[in-house]
Enzyme design. Structure first.
Site, PDB file in Angstrom:
ATOM      1  N   LYS A  36       0.960  -1.222   0.087  1.00  0.00           N
ATOM      2  CA  LYS A  36       0.183   0.066   0.068  1.00  0.00           C
ATOM      3  C   LYS A  36       0.865   1.244  -0.046  1.00  0.00           C
ATOM      4  CE  LYS A  36      -0.664   0.355   4.880  1.00  0.00           C
ATOM      5  NZ  LYS A  36      -1.290  -0.528   6.091  1.00  0.00           N
ATOM      6  N   ARG A 131      -8.080  -0.441  16.551  1.00  0.00           N
ATOM      7  CA  ARG A 131      -8.537  -0.099  15.312  1.00  0.00           C
ATOM      8  C   ARG A 131      -9.525  -1.115  14.815  1.00  0.00           C
ATOM      9  NH1 ARG A 131      -4.088   0.564  10.591  1.00  0.00           N
ATOM     10  NH2 ARG A 131      -4.761  -1.546  10.045  1.00  0.00           N
TER      11      ARG A 131
HETATM   12  C1  LIG Z   1      -0.757  -1.417   6.590  1.00  0.00           C
HETATM   13  C2  LIG Z   1      -0.748  -2.640   7.125  1.00  0.00           C
HETATM   14  C3  LIG Z   1      -0.050  -3.710   7.278  1.00  0.00           C
HETATM   15  C4  LIG Z   1       1.782  -3.405   7.159  1.00  0.00           C
HETATM   16  O1  LIG Z   1       2.000  -2.609   8.149  1.00  0.00           O
HETATM   17  P1  LIG Z   1       3.543  -2.281   8.051  1.00  0.00           P
HETATM   18  O2  LIG Z   1       3.696  -1.662   9.303  1.00  0.00           O
HETATM   19  O3  LIG Z   1       3.978  -1.471   7.062  1.00  0.00           O
HETATM   20  O4  LIG Z   1       4.334  -3.619   8.068  1.00  0.00           O
HETATM   21  C5  LIG Z   1      -0.451  -4.716   7.805  1.00  0.00           C
HETATM   22  N1  LIG Z   1      -1.588  -5.116   8.197  1.00  0.00           N
HETATM   23  C6  LIG Z   1      -2.646  -4.144   7.931  1.00  0.00           C
HETATM   24  C7  LIG Z   1      -4.095  -4.692   8.208  1.00  0.00           C
HETATM   25  C8  LIG Z   1      -2.357  -2.947   7.390  1.00  0.00           C
HETATM   26  O5  LIG Z   1      -3.195  -1.955   7.238  1.00  0.00           O
END
Ligand SMILES: *Cc1c(COP(=O)(O)O)cnc(C)c1O
Length: 353
Positions: A36, A131
């Site tokens: 993302k 969250r």
């Molecule tokens: C963004 C996200 C991740 C990845 O997080 P990082 O800290 O960049 O490794 C994993 N799981 C979910 C649900 C996310 O939204």
């Protein structure tokens, strides 16, 4: 070359991904590479797959669509709960989505039937970061319902910590997820495929030597892309921190007083920053601003200080560095700066293979 630009070193990303995949493989933990922060870059997606991640994940269906259209055919997970308004696209482009609402899973089931596809569902469990997530005591009753839904395959459970509230993964909350996996498997006589422990914030826990229990997957974005552990934003041993460099161009260089003069009100972005009087300084303006990146997430080269930013300007104290108009400055990036730069149409992205 055009500026501002983001130089992306795919070999460094490959090295980071491969290293983490290998470190976790000995614990039987697979890696979902999270794209993302890269706007679903197909080149980066392919690099991650090449380095051995077992699947890709993204929070936005638009990014997933972009990867599909570029020919990425690996399993892809939508890691944010789908919007009802995008259900058809989710079923079309993602193999699995992360879910917390029965209404959404019902809609996924109808859409999947209509499209003649099967859609995988991972249920996210709330373990304290507040969250997304189903409260642990409610997971069983939702599993019971979704096991009956046509064209839906229950894939497993997951959780996400260290995002909204900064709650750290530890033996207690990770143990809770393992116990929940065991109890759901026992209740419904199944063996769930995925127990996804979390994001890059889980690496410290996973690699600490503690028992990782049922956790067999982590979803890694920042740690692969920037080589940082997000819990304390510390470099991870053996990884590159400079796979991404943001380069901007000097458009003004003058000796100016460090103190503004006149009556002080608000700035373009709220209250003015506190300024210490350093007498006259070498003030340099770069053509880079809040519209391009998060100035707070940039690390300047040694001997240069970031003094402030507005929409289109970054203001530096160049100190002893002699900078001329047209010179370029390269910054290392934190996650906030990376996300915004990748998504800014003003920043040219240059991939180095
Ligand atoms: C963004 C996200 C991740 C990845 O997080 P990082 O800290 O960049 O490794 C994993 N799981 C979910 C649900 C996310 O939204």
């Amino acid at each position: 070359m055009s500026a501002p630009r983001l130089e992306i070193d795919l070999q460094k990303i490959h090295h980071n991904a491969r290293t983490l995949v290998e470190r976790l493989a000995v614990l039987n933990i697979s890696v979902t590479g999270i794209t993302k922060a890269t706007l679903g870059s197909p080149e980066i997606a392919k690099t991650l797959l090449d380095a051995g991640v077992s699947a890709l994940g993204d929070s936005r269906i638009e990014n997933i669509k972009r990867m599909r259209e570029a020919g990425v055919d690996a399993p892809i997970m939508l890691v944010r709960s789908p919007m009802l308004s995008q259900i058809d696209q989710v079923v079309m482009h993602a193999d699995i989505s992360f879910n917390t609402e029965l209404d959404v899973i019902n809609a996924l089931s109808s859409a999947a039937q209509k499209a003649g596809r099967t859609h995988g569902v991972v249920l996210m469990v709330e373990l304290g970061d507040l969250r997304e997530g189903i409260m642990p005591e409610d997971v069983g009753s939702i599993v019971r319902k979704i096991l009956k839904l046509p064209n839906i395959e229950f894939k497993g459970i997951g959780t996400n910590l260290a995002c909204r509230s900064g709650v750290s993964p530890d033996a207690k909350n990770m143990g809770k997820l393992s116990v929940l996996a065991d109890s759901i498997d026992a209740t419904f006589d199944l063996e769930m495929e995925i127990v996804s422990g979390g994001n890059s914030g889980n690496l410290g826990w996973a690699l600490s030597g503690e028992d990782t229990g049922r956790i067999n997957n982590l979803r890694l974005g920042e740690s692969i892309l920037l080589g940082l552990d997000p819990l304390h934003r510390e470099p991870i041993d053996g990884l590159h921190n400079d796979a991404f460099k943001l380069i901007a161009e000097v458009i003004e260089a003058k000796t100016k007083p460090s103190q503004p003069w006149g009556k002080i009100a608000q700035t373009a972005f709220g209250l003015p920053p506190p300024i210490t009087n350093q007498g006259d300084i070498s003030q340099v303006l770069l053509a880079l601003g809040e519209q391009d990146t998060d100035p707070d997430g940039l690390t300047p080269p040694p001997g240069i200080e970031i003094l402030g930013a507005s929409s289109d300007h970054l203001i530096l104290n160049a100190k002893e560095n002699r900078l001329a108009i047209g010179d370029e400055i390269a910054f290392q990036m934190k996650y906030s700066a990376l996300v915004r730069a990748m998504t800014s149409p003003f920043i040219v992205k240059i991939m180095k293979i």
